[in-house]
Enzyme design. Structure first.
Site, short mmCIF file in Angstrom:
data_model
loop_
_atom_site.label_atom_id
_atom_site.label_comp_id
_atom_site.label_asym_id
_atom_site.label_seq_id
_atom_site.Cartn_x
_atom_site.Cartn_y
_atom_site.Cartn_z
N GLU A 195 1.07 40.36 -14.13
CA GLU A 195 1.11 40.84 -15.90
C GLU A 195 2.33 40.96 -15.62
O GLU A 195 2.80 40.99 -16.91
CB GLU A 195 0.47 41.40 -15.54
N SER A 262 -6.76 32.45 2.35
CA SER A 262 -7.73 31.92 3.21
C SER A 262 -8.12 30.85 2.86
O SER A 262 -7.75 29.74 1.96
CB SER A 262 -8.66 32.90 3.12
#
EC number: 3.5.1.11
Length: 820
Positions: A195, A262
């Site tokens: 952000e 992952s």
């Protein structure tokens, strides 16, 4: 002269003997804390005998008469092998690193105190169910039993590091385990920094339309245009240079691009050659020595559970029972929002809310600093969350005068039941039960991949924030915290979390890719961890009608880069096999050799090949050239190549080729010019660092896996004993992911990847296999400190069996814990 010579010999001999004696003394003291795995110990805290069988890989198989005593045994085993790691993680969560490491960790302590993860974790203990409370108490008692043994038997303070950083180790408490999970949540969260960077970049760009180029939306349905950040907060400078936070290996704050990742994929019986379900999982985290993961088997009342645990946490986080297998991947759920809060100009102790000005919740906090005077912080909280100072995350560059920043984050719950969900998962009987218990999981959000004997499934677990449809930025940039439409409205129903069970195709998987396309606020996220690996995964999964354990292993170890295959034809379109012959040793000749090598390359990021290094250096140099004039010093924040950005530029999507022209220069540069200049930049950099013989280059020389000790890894001489360095294949965008650092003198060092790999076949569960990147022990004098490292590098595995006879047959030790 003879007398002088004799005295010099005597002095030299004496110094050598003193040095040898000092080394011997250090070795003796350090070796005292090596655990004895073959003994009987009387302990306090267990209700009945506990047996810990260490198999040939030093994986503890823990047996007891009841589940709490099994968790007691796990706590004892964790403390035997990873006591230093556990105490450092707890101190990190507490914000107490500076008590032993001094001023270099003050910035970490300040931020952790403001987040109050440790206090929230201890408040969450009461929210757990009775089974989990009993498990937490028993686990803590097991850790403390080992601490008592160390104190009573003078076992070298429990770990060699304790001699160098002497500090009392307080007893483990149930809330400490929840704090470790919250700390992992911090390491896996990257939306806050995204952000800030998006806001800073929007302020810097002259053309707001170019924001979607450098920070592209993941392919799929588009989103409404964001407001300009400058329009939300008028008066902000178009660019303000940030102040980077001090860099230390002890920092739990992930750098951009290095938050969690992952891989996980599953196959139903219809797509399995054995007729049983299959699951492969390799969670990606930053490399350290010892690694994050610790292998263990727990013999619970409902049966055996085996897999990867995290020292400090009484649960198998990814693994299997004889009924169920589960794996984790980062979901990239947008579970953080920054708010800019307006201070009351007449009273800076108040901030504006939709209901008017309110006072901050405040309390003082004292940070003790080794060898320096303590400092006192005033911690402040708004209704949106804790107040973060401008010195963190470069917030000062986007915060107007008279304002401060606060953070909303799901991990800041004082009733976090993620621990209860983790323990219930180990006792679940099937995919549906596992999905149901996932409702209790709060943070960090994960994609939970599941298989039982018949079914496969995937469920996003973790609290999804409920945002207002009118939210000004939809969670993508900081918003005014005094407007009701920007504030969270609780949690979305668990039924809204994406779920996939028993798909018709019989294959499920996740590489941190976008998993669902729904309108805001059910969108899950606008930032995803992968747009590249998923394409290679799809190809491997669909290239076979049925899969096996070995084909799943092959996919885990795949090093072909879809990114290289797709981008090289674009950026080199006008360069391949062009130009006149050039003399040996000239830049033109080097360019021709490089292009010839890349033209015949299949995109395999093999450690022994030169092409991956040429390709990686070229792409890095190209992105630097494309963005430097537009972003200025802010370009340094973009440390990794963004493939979607390069593709947009070279396909000229929505006019993105404008990035190729250098605004500060008189000529109009084309994208072909940029590609040629960047290749020359890359070849000069390679020549300065690795030589000019391009055919002799090795990717693995640059792509070294850095399993470094966070504390001792930079100590001269000692670092050669505690760090584990390996030449590795793979790269940023391969299934065998080896994420590069992207900065410094060694920008291609492998710093983030699969610290654990597991593959489970439910047609023959005991044929399942797993591996960690380092070893079981955190003691650098132990044979188990790095015994799995070479197996991991070569893509080998060790058995994952629940057969007790196999564990006993070649046990390296059996520890019997007997109640006093």
């Amino acid at each position: 002269m003879g007398i002088v010579f004799r005295w010099l010999v005597r002095i030299t001999t004496g110094l050598i003997l003193l040095a040898l004696a000092a080394v011997a003394l250090v070795y003796f003291l350090a070796s005292q804390s090596l655990p004895d795995y073959d003994q009987t110990v009387e302990v306090s805290g267990a209700s009945a005998p506990v047996e810990i069988i260490r198999d040939t890989a030093n994986v503890p198989h823990i047996l007891a008469e009841n589940d709490p005593d099994v968790f007691f045994g796990l706590g004892y085993a964790h403390a035997q092998d990873r006591l230093w790691q556990m105490t450092v993680m707890r101190r990190t969560a507490q914000g107490r690193l500076s008590e032993i490491f001094g001023a270099r960790t003050v910035h970490i302590d300040k931020l952790l105190r403001r987040l109050d993860l440790y206090g929230l974790a201890h408040r969450s203990v009461d929210a757990q169910d009775d089974y989990t409370k009993a498990a937490l108490r028993a686990y803590a008692a097991g850790v403390n039993a080992r601490l008592d043994e160390i104190n009573e038997a003078a076992l070298g303070r429990g770990a060699p590091e304790m001699f160098l950083f002497n500090a009392p180790v307080s007893p483990w408490q149930p809330g400490d385990s929840i704090a470790v999970i919250k700390l992992m949540g911090l390491q896996l969260s990257g939306h806050l920094e995204d952000e800030v960077l998006r806001a800073r970049t929007s302020l810097m760009l002259n053309d707001p339309a170019r924001l979607t180029d450098i920070l592209p939306n993941v392919p799929g349905a588009g989103i409404a245009a964001l407001p300009e950040y400058a329009a939300l907060f008028p008066g902000l400078p178009r660019y303000a240079r940030g102040t980077p936070m001090p860099d230390t290996p002890l920092s739990p704050f992930p750098k951009r691009g290095l938050a969690g990742a992952s891989n996980a994929w599953t196959a139903a019986p219809s797509r399995s050659a054995s007729g049983g379900t299959l699951l492969a999982n390799d969670p990606h985290l930053g490399f350290t020595a010892p690694g994050v993961w610790y292998l263990a088997r727990l013999e619970l009342a409902k049966g055996g559970v085996i897999g990867a645990t995290i020292p400090g946490v009484p649960a198998v986080m990814t693994g299997r029972s004889d009924r169920l297998g589960w794996g984790l991947t980062s979901s990239y759920l947008d579970d953080q929002d920054l708010h800019i809060e307006r201070l009351n100009p007449e009273n800076p102790e108040e901030y504006l809310t939709p209901d008017g000005f309110k006072k901050f919740r405040t309390r003082p906090s004292i940070i003790e600093i080794k060898d320096e005077a303590p400092i006192t912080l005033t911690l402040r909280w708004t209704e949106n969350g804790p107040v973060l100072p401008g010195s963190h995350y470069n917030l000062e560059t986007i915060t107007p005068p008279g304002h401060i920043a606060s953070l909303s984050w799901t991990a800041l719950s004082p009733r976090d039941t993620s621990m209860t969900a983790s323990l219930a998962l180990m006792n679940a009987d099937n995919v549906r039960e596992a999905i149901d218990v996932g409702e209790l999981f709060i943070s960090p959000s994960q994609n939970l991949s599941l298989v039982d004997k018949d079914t496969i499934g995937l469920k996003l677990i973790g609290a999804m924030p409920k945002r207002d449809l009118r939210n000004q930025s939809r969670g993508r940039i900081p918003t005014p915290g005094w407007l009701a439409e920007n504030l969270w409205q609780g949690r979305l129903p668990y039924a809204d979390n994406p779920e996939f069970v028993a798909p018709a195709g019989g294959i499920l998987g996740n590489t941190n890719n976008k998993i669902i396309d729904r309108p805001f606020p059910l969108h899950v996220s606008y930032e995803w961890g992968d747009t590249q690996r998923v394409h290679r995964w799809e190809r491997l999964m669909q290239s076979r009608e049925v899969h096996t354990r070995d084909s799943f292993i092959e996919a885990q170890l795949d090093t072909v880069s879809f990114t290289a295959r797709s981008l090289l034809p674009l950026i080199g379109a006008d360069l391949w096999f062009t130009g006149a012959s050039a003399p040996e040793g000239t830049p033109e000749r080097q360019r021709q050799i490089a292009l010839s090598l890349l033209a015949e390359w299949n995109g395999e990021m093999n450690e022994h090949l030169p092409e991956p290094l040429i390709y990686a250096a070229w792409l890095r140099a190209l992105q630097i050239r494309l963005i430097s004039d537009e972003l200025g010093p802010l370009a340094a924040e973009y440390k990794h190549v963004e493939p979607l950005f390069i593709e947009r530029v070279y396909r000229d999507i929505d006019g993105a080729s404008v990035w190729c022209d250098v605004r500060q220069s008189a000529p109009s540069e084309t994208c072909t010019d940029m590609a040629r200049l960047a290749l020359d930049d890359a070849l000069i950099w390679i020549a300065e660092n690795y030589g000019t013989a391009l055919q002799s280059l090795r990717w693995g020389d640059a792509h070294q896996a850095t399993h470094d000790h966070p504390v001792l890894g930079n100590v001269p001489v000692l670092r050669f004993f505690v760090n584990i360095r390996q030449s590795t294949s793979g790269g940023d965008n391969t299934l065998l992911r080896g994420r590069t650092t992207g900065e410094g003198r060694d920008p291609f060092q492998n710093v983030h990847g699969a610290g654990y790999r597991g593959v489970y076949d439910f047609a023959d569960p005991d044929s399942s296999v797993f591996i960690t990147a380092t070893g079981q022990s955190g003691h650098f004098l132990s044979r188990y400190y790095d015994d799995q490292a070479q197996l991991w590098r070569r893509g080998e595995y060790i058995p994952m069996s629940l057969d007790l006879d196999l564990a006993r047959a070649a046990a390296v030790g059996v520890t019997n814990l007997i109640p006093r």
